[in-house]
Scaffold this motif. Structure first.
Motif, mmCIF file in Angstrom:
data_model
loop_
_atom_site.group_PDB
_atom_site.id
_atom_site.type_symbol
_atom_site.label_atom_id
_atom_site.label_comp_id
_atom_site.label_asym_id
_atom_site.label_seq_id
_atom_site.Cartn_x
_atom_site.Cartn_y
_atom_site.Cartn_z
ATOM 1 N N VAL A 1 76.127 22.569 32.134
ATOM 2 C CA VAL A 1 75.053 22.197 33.064
ATOM 3 C C VAL A 1 75.634 21.773 34.416
ATOM 4 N N VAL A 2 76.704 21.001 34.377
ATOM 5 C CA VAL A 2 77.342 20.572 35.628
ATOM 6 C C VAL A 2 77.817 21.782 36.427
ATOM 7 N N GLY A 3 78.401 22.765 35.735
ATOM 8 C CA GLY A 3 78.829 23.977 36.430
ATOM 9 C C GLY A 3 77.675 24.690 37.106
ATOM 10 N N LEU A 4 76.536 24.781 36.415
ATOM 11 C CA LEU A 4 75.358 25.421 37.011
ATOM 12 C C LEU A 4 74.847 24.640 38.213
ATOM 13 N N VAL A 5 74.825 23.327 38.101
ATOM 14 C CA VAL A 5 74.338 22.497 39.206
ATOM 15 C C VAL A 5 75.244 22.632 40.425
ATOM 16 N N LEU A 6 76.558 22.570 40.200
ATOM 17 C CA LEU A 6 77.496 22.666 41.327
ATOM 18 C C LEU A 6 77.418 24.035 42.000
ATOM 19 N N SER A 7 77.353 25.097 41.224
ATOM 20 C CA SER A 7 77.304 26.429 41.813
ATOM 21 C C SER A 7 76.000 26.641 42.585
ATOM 22 N N THR A 8 74.898 26.120 42.053
ATOM 23 C CA THR A 8 73.619 26.239 42.757
ATOM 24 C C THR A 8 73.629 25.416 44.036
ATOM 25 N N ALA A 9 74.226 24.237 43.973
ATOM 26 C CA ALA A 9 74.336 23.408 45.180
ATOM 27 C C ALA A 9 75.171 24.110 46.247
ATOM 28 N N TYR A 10 76.189 24.844 45.811
ATOM 29 C CA TYR A 10 77.017 25.573 46.770
ATOM 30 C C TYR A 10 76.204 26.674 47.464
ATOM 31 N N LEU A 11 75.312 27.336 46.722
ATOM 32 C CA LEU A 11 74.433 28.321 47.345
ATOM 33 C C LEU A 11 73.575 27.665 48.426
ATOM 34 N N ALA A 12 73.030 26.496 48.111
ATOM 35 C CA ALA A 12 72.207 25.790 49.088
ATOM 36 C C ALA A 12 73.034 25.405 50.314
ATOM 37 N N TRP A 13 74.263 24.917 50.070
ATOM 38 C CA TRP A 13 75.160 24.580 51.180
ATOM 39 C C TRP A 13 75.400 25.796 52.076
ATOM 40 N N SER A 14 75.631 26.963 51.472
ATOM 41 C CA SER A 14 75.923 28.156 52.268
ATOM 42 C C SER A 14 74.751 28.503 53.187
ATOM 43 N N ALA A 15 73.527 28.353 52.682
ATOM 44 C CA ALA A 15 72.355 28.663 53.502
ATOM 45 C C ALA A 15 72.213 27.670 54.656
ATOM 46 N N LEU A 16 72.504 26.396 54.394
ATOM 47 C CA LEU A 16 72.430 25.392 55.456
ATOM 48 C C LEU A 16 73.500 25.638 56.518
ATOM 49 N N ALA A 17 74.724 25.954 56.084
ATOM 50 C CA ALA A 17 75.799 26.233 57.038
ATOM 51 C C ALA A 17 75.469 27.465 57.870
ATOM 52 N N GLN A 18 74.919 28.486 57.233
ATOM 53 C CA GLN A 18 74.534 29.702 57.941
ATOM 54 C C GLN A 18 73.490 29.390 59.019
ATOM 55 N N ALA A 19 72.481 28.594 58.670
ATOM 56 C CA ALA A 19 71.434 28.252 59.633
ATOM 57 C C ALA A 19 72.012 27.483 60.819
ATOM 58 N N HIS A 20 72.959 26.590 60.547
ATOM 59 C CA HIS A 20 73.597 25.830 61.624
ATOM 60 C C HIS A 20 74.339 26.758 62.577
ATOM 61 N N VAL A 21 75.124 27.683 62.029
ATOM 62 C CA VAL A 21 75.898 28.605 62.868
ATOM 63 C C VAL A 21 74.965 29.529 63.642
ATOM 64 N N GLU A 22 73.897 29.989 63.012
ATOM 65 C CA GLU A 22 72.965 30.878 63.712
ATOM 66 C C GLU A 22 72.339 30.187 64.919
ATOM 67 N N GLN A 23 71.935 28.941 64.753
ATOM 68 C CA GLN A 23 71.349 28.224 65.881
ATOM 69 C C GLN A 23 72.366 28.061 67.008
ATOM 70 N N GLN A 24 73.602 27.732 66.638
ATOM 71 C CA GLN A 24 74.665 27.597 67.640
ATOM 72 C C GLN A 24 74.900 28.915 68.363
ATOM 73 N N ALA A 25 74.888 30.021 67.623
ATOM 74 C CA ALA A 25 75.116 31.334 68.229
ATOM 75 C C ALA A 25 73.967 31.717 69.159
ATOM 76 N N ARG A 26 72.743 31.478 68.736
ATOM 77 C CA ARG A 26 71.590 31.820 69.577
ATOM 78 C C ARG A 26 71.593 31.011 70.868
ATOM 79 N N ASP A 27 71.953 29.736 70.768
ATOM 80 C CA ASP A 27 72.038 28.910 71.981
ATOM 81 C C ASP A 27 73.084 29.474 72.942
ATOM 82 N N SER A 28 74.216 29.892 72.408
ATOM 83 C CA SER A 28 75.281 30.441 73.252
ATOM 84 C C SER A 28 74.859 31.761 73.886
ATOM 85 N N LEU A 29 74.168 32.601 73.132
ATOM 86 C CA LEU A 29 73.702 33.872 73.686
ATOM 87 C C LEU A 29 72.747 33.636 74.850
ATOM 88 N N ARG A 30 71.850 32.684 74.710
ATOM 89 C CA ARG A 30 70.924 32.375 75.813
ATOM 90 C C ARG A 30 71.685 31.869 77.028
#
Length: 342
Positions: A160-189
């Motif tokens: 169960v711990v393995g499933l929780v950690l791996s799922t949390a990592y998926l959530a982390w990846s989406a949050l990191a992606q959103a952060h980088v995308e916003q930074q990139a869009r600001d720079s493009l503007r």
């Protein structure tokens, strides 16, 4: 995702659902089998390398068809092990294994046709690289613990711990992606680049360094823009490099079947070029980096595009120098990568 990740996820999910109702090895084995089944579509040859790409992760990854298939698979498994009273538990376990496979695939950028037969839209979040040890390792450790520990309850908790950690990592990846995308869009503007379509994907094997590709709004603009962003970069604009995307070739050949097919599948993130032998080449900009892409397809001579089956030509930078550069770039070194455009 890679086969090991899918096998580990399938085993972990099946063990988690079945618990002590059956032997852990049975749940792990059938979870691994069901976690592998959707990818068997790779053995189907559609007669053309480009078709083989865009038709991978299609019906075999559709939630509707997998849901219909799950009771049959559960019935077979329960019959093999003479566990008829556990049919409903096997059904739930194997259904979850089957549908989590394409849902995990959809976290990559490739494109997974989850909602066939209702739509063939290729879903791809793009926040995960196809191989990422930080996702897979917790699942593997949890499954091994469940199989090996003498204290069954403790082993199941590790799973169960393995499933929780791996799922949390998926959530982390989406949050990191959103952060980088916003930074990139600001720079493009800030740099005066009008680009509505911005793709953000992780560099290989991790989620600390991200590749950004921006397509201009103007179809006549001959360039696309590419940059790398580390989560450890200091404040400041993202440095984009402009590369030719073959706008004139797209205007001339964009309506031909192979070009339009891959462009639709890749959300427009493609470029066209001509090779020294006169062949038209289309490259999927989502997977790779300038100038090396995994999915390049030679489509025949310019005056007869699509008249011959597309052939795939994969290009990759040298692995050792590339991995060393990724490590340096994560730490903030903005030196050019070893695959700088030739």
């Amino acid at each position: 995702m890679d086969s090991l990740s899918q096998i580990a996820l399938g085993s972990a999910v099946a063990i988690g659902v079945m618990g002590r109702r059956t032997a852990v090895w049975k749940a792990a084995t059938w979870g691994a089998v069901a976690g592998t089944l959707p990818d068997l579509d790779v053995v189907i040859d559609h007669g053309d390398a480009l078709l083989n790409m865009v038709l991978h992760r299609a019906e075999s990854h559709a939630l509707f068809w997998l849901t219909l298939f799950s009771p049959l698979l559960a019935w077979i498994v329960s019959r093999i092990h003479r566990e008829g009273p556990l049919f409903r538990h096997w059904w739930l376990a194997l259904w979850l294994v089957l549908i989590t496979h394409p849902l995990l695939d959809a976290m990559t950028v490739y494109g997974t046709q989850l909602l066939l037969p209702f739509t063939n839209h290729p879903f791809g979040v793009g926040s995960m690289f196809i191989i990422d040890p930080a996702y897979t390792l917790p699942l593997v450790v949890g499954v091994i613990a469940a199989l090996r520990m003498k204290d069954a309850a403790r082993g199941l908790r590790w799973n169960v711990v393995g499933l929780v950690l791996s799922t949390a990592y998926l959530a982390w990846s989406a949050l990191a992606q959103a952060h980088v995308e916003q930074q990139a869009r600001d720079s493009l503007r800030e740099q005066g680049v009008a680009a509505e379509r911005v793709l953000v994907t992780p560099a290989p094997f991790q989620t600390l360094l991200w590749r950004v590709v921006a397509l201009p709004d103007d179809p006549a603009d001959p360039h696309f823009h590419e940059a790398y962003v580390s989560l450890f970069d200091g404040p400041g604009s993202v440095r984009f490099a402009a590369h030719d995307r073959g706008a004139e070739l797209m205007a001339a050949h964009g309506q031909t079947a192979p070009v339009s097919r891959l462009a639709a599948f890749a959300g427009g993130f493609v470029k066209l070029s001509t090779k020294p032998n006169g062949q038209l080449r289309i490259s999927d900009l989502r997977m790779g980096q300038e100038p090396d892409y995994v999915f390049n397809f030679d489509l025949g001579p310019l005056d007869a595009v699509g008249s011959v089956p597309a052939t795939q030509v994969s290009e990759r930078p040298p692995v050792g120098p590339a991995l060393r550069w990724i490590g340096r770039r994560i730490a903030g070194d903005e030196g050019p990568p070893p695959w700088s455009p030739r």
